[in-house]
Design an enzyme around this catalytic site. Structure first.
Site, PDB file in Angstrom:
ATOM      1  N   TRP A 245       5.757 -15.157   5.998  1.00  0.00           N
ATOM      2  CA  TRP A 245       6.649 -14.026   6.242  1.00  0.00           C
ATOM      3  C   TRP A 245       6.927 -13.984   7.745  1.00  0.00           C
ATOM      4  O   TRP A 245       6.028 -14.246   8.553  1.00  0.00           O
ATOM      5  CB  TRP A 245       6.002 -12.703   5.812  1.00  0.00           C
ATOM      6  CG  TRP A 245       6.856 -11.528   6.178  1.00  0.00           C
ATOM      7  CD1 TRP A 245       7.890 -11.025   5.427  1.00  0.00           C
ATOM      8  CD2 TRP A 245       6.780 -10.731   7.362  1.00  0.00           C
ATOM      9  NE1 TRP A 245       8.461  -9.973   6.094  1.00  0.00           N
ATOM     10  CE2 TRP A 245       7.810  -9.779   7.283  1.00  0.00           C
ATOM     11  CE3 TRP A 245       5.960 -10.743   8.489  1.00  0.00           C
ATOM     12  CZ2 TRP A 245       8.025  -8.838   8.283  1.00  0.00           C
ATOM     13  CZ3 TRP A 245       6.182  -9.822   9.496  1.00  0.00           C
ATOM     14  CH2 TRP A 245       7.199  -8.863   9.381  1.00  0.00           C
TER      15      TRP A 245
ATOM     16  N   GLU B 164       7.948 -14.991   1.561  1.00  0.00           N
ATOM     17  CA  GLU B 164       8.046 -13.550   1.300  1.00  0.00           C
ATOM     18  C   GLU B 164       9.227 -12.928   2.039  1.00  0.00           C
ATOM     19  O   GLU B 164       9.297 -12.952   3.257  1.00  0.00           O
ATOM     20  CB  GLU B 164       6.738 -12.894   1.755  1.00  0.00           C
ATOM     21  CG  GLU B 164       6.744 -11.384   1.741  1.00  0.00           C
ATOM     22  CD  GLU B 164       5.397 -10.800   2.167  1.00  0.00           C
ATOM     23  OE1 GLU B 164       4.456 -11.567   2.434  1.00  0.00           O
ATOM     24  OE2 GLU B 164       5.294  -9.565   2.243  1.00  0.00           O
TER      25      GLU B 164
ATOM     26  N   ASP C 290       6.716  -8.480  -2.320  1.00  0.00           N
ATOM     27  CA  ASP C 290       5.952  -7.400  -1.709  1.00  0.00           C
ATOM     28  C   ASP C 290       6.527  -6.081  -2.215  1.00  0.00           C
ATOM     29  O   ASP C 290       7.730  -5.826  -2.080  1.00  0.00           O
ATOM     30  CB  ASP C 290       6.072  -7.511  -0.184  1.00  0.00           C
ATOM     31  CG  ASP C 290       5.249  -6.458   0.560  1.00  0.00           C
ATOM     32  OD1 ASP C 290       5.307  -5.268   0.164  1.00  0.00           O
ATOM     33  OD2 ASP C 290       4.593  -6.808   1.547  1.00  0.00           O
TER      34      ASP C 290
ATOM     35  N   HIS D 131       8.760  -4.110   0.150  1.00  0.00           N
ATOM     36  CA  HIS D 131       9.814  -4.814   0.887  1.00  0.00           C
ATOM     37  C   HIS D 131      11.192  -4.721   0.266  1.00  0.00           C
ATOM     38  O   HIS D 131      12.069  -5.525   0.563  1.00  0.00           O
ATOM     39  CB  HIS D 131       9.435  -6.278   1.072  1.00  0.00           C
ATOM     40  CG  HIS D 131       8.458  -6.494   2.188  1.00  0.00           C
ATOM     41  ND1 HIS D 131       8.116  -7.731   2.668  1.00  0.00           N
ATOM     42  CD2 HIS D 131       7.765  -5.600   2.939  1.00  0.00           C
ATOM     43  CE1 HIS D 131       7.247  -7.606   3.654  1.00  0.00           C
ATOM     44  NE2 HIS D 131       7.004  -6.330   3.828  1.00  0.00           N
TER      45      HIS D 131
ATOM     46  N   HIS E  41       2.389  -9.199  -3.335  1.00  0.00           N
ATOM     47  CA  HIS E  41       1.681  -8.397  -2.348  1.00  0.00           C
ATOM     48  C   HIS E  41       1.811  -6.970  -2.857  1.00  0.00           C
ATOM     49  O   HIS E  41       2.836  -6.322  -2.685  1.00  0.00           O
ATOM     50  CB  HIS E  41       2.306  -8.572  -0.960  1.00  0.00           C
ATOM     51  CG  HIS E  41       1.665  -7.719   0.085  1.00  0.00           C
ATOM     52  ND1 HIS E  41       2.103  -7.662   1.381  1.00  0.00           N
ATOM     53  CD2 HIS E  41       0.614  -6.864   0.017  1.00  0.00           C
ATOM     54  CE1 HIS E  41       1.353  -6.823   2.066  1.00  0.00           C
ATOM     55  NE2 HIS E  41       0.459  -6.311   1.261  1.00  0.00           N
TER      56      HIS E  41
ATOM     57  N   ASP F  94       8.204   1.090   4.165  1.00  0.00           N
ATOM     58  CA  ASP F  94       7.385  -0.093   4.369  1.00  0.00           C
ATOM     59  C   ASP F  94       6.118  -0.057   3.534  1.00  0.00           C
ATOM     60  O   ASP F  94       5.729   0.982   3.011  1.00  0.00           O
ATOM     61  CB  ASP F  94       7.054  -0.276   5.857  1.00  0.00           C
ATOM     62  CG  ASP F  94       6.797  -1.741   6.220  1.00  0.00           C
ATOM     63  OD1 ASP F  94       6.787  -2.602   5.322  1.00  0.00           O
ATOM     64  OD2 ASP F  94       6.611  -2.010   7.412  1.00  0.00           O
TER      65      ASP F  94
ATOM     66  N   ASP G 109       1.925  -1.377   3.107  1.00  0.00           N
ATOM     67  CA  ASP G 109       0.706  -1.307   3.905  1.00  0.00           C
ATOM     68  C   ASP G 109      -0.115  -0.029   3.783  1.00  0.00           C
ATOM     69  O   ASP G 109      -1.011   0.199   4.596  1.00  0.00           O
ATOM     70  CB  ASP G 109       0.980  -1.590   5.398  1.00  0.00           C
ATOM     71  CG  ASP G 109       1.736  -2.905   5.605  1.00  0.00           C
ATOM     72  OD1 ASP G 109       1.721  -3.715   4.657  1.00  0.00           O
ATOM     73  OD2 ASP G 109       2.311  -3.104   6.663  1.00  0.00           O
TER      74      ASP G 109
ATOM     75  N   ASP H 205      -3.529  -4.907   0.213  1.00  0.00           N
ATOM     76  CA  ASP H 205      -3.719  -4.783   1.656  1.00  0.00           C
ATOM     77  C   ASP H 205      -4.393  -3.470   2.012  1.00  0.00           C
ATOM     78  O   ASP H 205      -4.364  -2.502   1.267  1.00  0.00           O
ATOM     79  CB  ASP H 205      -2.419  -4.982   2.440  1.00  0.00           C
ATOM     80  CG  ASP H 205      -1.450  -3.835   2.305  1.00  0.00           C
ATOM     81  OD1 ASP H 205      -1.872  -2.679   2.407  1.00  0.00           O
ATOM     82  OD2 ASP H 205      -0.247  -4.104   2.139  1.00  0.00           O
TER      83      ASP H 205
HETATM   84 MN    MN Z   1       3.689  -8.356   2.434  1.00  0.00          MN
END
Ligand code: MN
Length: 290
Positions: A57, A98, A131, A134, A158, A166, A168, A198
């Site tokens: 990525w 990604e 992801d 994303h 992910h 976003d 995370d 994550d």
């Molecule tokens: Mn990711």
């Protein structure tokens, strides 16, 4: 890892560009970096006897509307070709790319878009990594899995929890996580996906974040396995959408927690409510002394 380019202060990131930079020195640095990462992944795979996922990525893009969209994508394509030109045993390493819809600081143009990578992966026989943070906030990865698996033997995920725009955040046992896991079950894909989570949120205990996230993914997969998918498919095929809705809604109040507790017991791990004190003790006795 996904880093916001605004905070991605590495000296070899020039004007928000890495593998797609117009500057050959910059591209060459990141090509060498990509090759080194794959070498490490191959070593992990070889030593551990399990396939290591190497995911690519990049944060490349422009803040305002670009004058040239094709050029950076041509550079990216050539850079990836170079990184992936080193061949390894696929038992050791699985390569993935990604995409992302946008990032802070690159609002107008993301070089590594979903279309770019989906085509790149298909043409080069590597994996696409989706992801969950994303895409556009109204777009869901659970809806993409069946399409991807019709054309690919494997898929990388992910699994994260986007907030606003976003990923995370530590995943919650929420509707989209359940839907995603249930899709993996329905598509008979449990042996075909790499599931990555994550734990970037440093405002909470790192170990607890890990435990909560991992257990939530496992809970979601268990929820998918407990869903009467064949029965629901029959209802859908006979256009009985009312029954589909009624059953999916009433599932929510079935005693799922009892099955989860039994799953934990059979795997000899703590049930919910029994692990947190272990972590707070560790924080007090070990972490606080570092
Ligand atoms: Mn990711």
């Amino acid at each position: 890892l996904d880093f916001n380019p605004t905070f991605f202060s590495h000296r070899n990131v020039k004007n928000n560009m890495t593998l797609s930079s117009p500057d050959k020195d910059i591209r060459d640095f990141w090509i060498a970096h990509g090759k080194a990462c794959r070498k490490i992944a191959n070593y992990f795979g070889e030593e551990l006897g399990i396939t290591a996922l190497d995911d690519i990525w990049i944060p490349d893009g422009t803040k305002d509307v670009p004058a040239d969209r094709l050029g950076p994508r041509q550079h990216l394509k050539e850079s990836l070709d170079e990184i992936l030109s080193v061949k390894y045993d696929r038992k050791n390493i699985a390569d993935a790319v990604e995409g992302k819809v946008f990032g802070i600081g690159v609002e107008s143009y993301t070089v590594g878009s979903h279309e770019f990578y989906m085509n790149y992966a298909a043409k080069n026989g590597i994996m696409c990594l989706l992801d969950t943070g994303h895409y556009h906030p109204t777009e869901v990865v659970s809806d993409k899995i069946s399409s991807m698996l019709l054309f690919n033997d494997s898929l990388a995920l992910h699994v994260s929890r986007p907030v606003r725009w976003d990923s995370d955040h530590v995943i919650k046992f929420d509707d989209e996580l359940k839907e995603l896991a249930t899709e993996l079950v329905r598509c008979n894909a449990l042996g075909k996906v790499f599931i990555g989570l994550d734990f970037f949120d440093a405002s909470i205990n790192r170990i607890a974040a890990w435990v909560i996230g991992m257990r939530n993914m496992q809970k979601a997969l268990l929820y998918g396995l407990l869903t009467p998918n064949r029965h629901l498919k029959e209802a859908q095929d006979s256009a009985d959408f009312t029954r589909v809705l009624q059953q999916l809604e009433e599932m929510k109040t079935l005693p799922f927690g009892d099955v989860w507790a039994e799953f934990c017991k059979r795997n000899e791990v703590p049930v919910d409510g029994q692990w947190y004190s272990v972590i707070t003790d560790y924080e007090k006795d070990v972490l606080s002394k570092r």
